[in-house]
Enzyme design. Structure first.
Site, PDB file in Angstrom:
ATOM      1  N   HIS A 154       0.925  -1.183  -0.073  1.00  0.00           N
ATOM      2  CA  HIS A 154       0.150   0.131  -0.149  1.00  0.00           C
ATOM      3  C   HIS A 154       0.945   1.347   0.092  1.00  0.00           C
ATOM      4  O   HIS A 154       2.043   1.114   0.163  1.00  0.00           O
ATOM      5  CB  HIS A 154      -0.934   0.060   1.300  1.00  0.00           C
ATOM      6  CG  HIS A 154      -0.327   0.271   2.609  1.00  0.00           C
ATOM      7  ND1 HIS A 154       0.170  -1.000   3.260  1.00  0.00           N
ATOM      8  CD2 HIS A 154       0.164   1.281   3.391  1.00  0.00           C
ATOM      9  CE1 HIS A 154       0.970  -0.800   4.336  1.00  0.00           C
ATOM     10  NE2 HIS A 154       0.722   0.755   4.407  1.00  0.00           N
ATOM     11  N   ALA A 155       0.212   2.236  -0.164  1.00  0.00           N
ATOM     12  CA  ALA A 155       0.770   3.492  -0.030  1.00  0.00           C
ATOM     13  C   ALA A 155       0.197   4.533   0.771  1.00  0.00           C
ATOM     14  O   ALA A 155      -1.176   4.489   1.287  1.00  0.00           O
ATOM     15  CB  ALA A 155       0.987   4.255  -1.365  1.00  0.00           C
TER      16      ALA A 155
END
Length: 141
Positions: free
Chosen positions: A57-58
């Protein structure tokens, strides 16, 4: 608000203070002294099965310091244009990850502990969990 360019070259390994003692070493991390942000959340990953990956994820606004408190693992960083892999295996070194970077944690050794110091409290709205959404978000920047 911290100023940064959201690319992998602005994610760096920081050497943390190490106080050596024959009875065991000590590393202290203090707000305003060792980090470019104040810590608002701490969490750690452990008992990660061999061959498993974490992350994927970011974050839109969150800064993190990732430390291998025990054992080792690799952090794959991706800014949408370039990738790099950082191996963490010493508890007095931490990887600064800035917002707008996709990250994956891979290759956990047996008994590894991943300690994360975060600049904000948990907010689901800050996460980008699908890589295609990350690409769209980056194209708007």
């Amino acid at each position: 608000m911290l100023s940064y360019v959201s690319d992998i070259h602005n994610c760096n390994v920081l050497e943390l203070p190490k106080n050596h003692n024959p009875a065991g070493n000590l590393t202290v991390i203090q707000n305003g002294l060792h980090l470019p942000f104040d810590v608002k959340r701490v969490y750690y990953l452990y008992d990660v099965p061999g061959g498993s990956d974490r992350g994927g994820h970011a974050h839109k606004g969150l800064h993190q310091l990732i430390v291998a408190a025990s054992g080792s693992f690799d952090v794959v960083l991706d800014d949408g244009k370039q990738k790099k892999i950082i191996q963490l295996n010493r508890p007095n070194f931490g990887l600064m990850v800035i917002p707008g970077i996709w990250r994956e944690l891979v290759n956990f050794s047996s008994g590894a502990i991943c300690l994360v110091l975060a600049s904000e409290k948990y907010s689901e709205d800050d996460y980008i969990r699908e890589y295609s959404e990350f690409e769209k978000w980056k194209s708007l920047k």
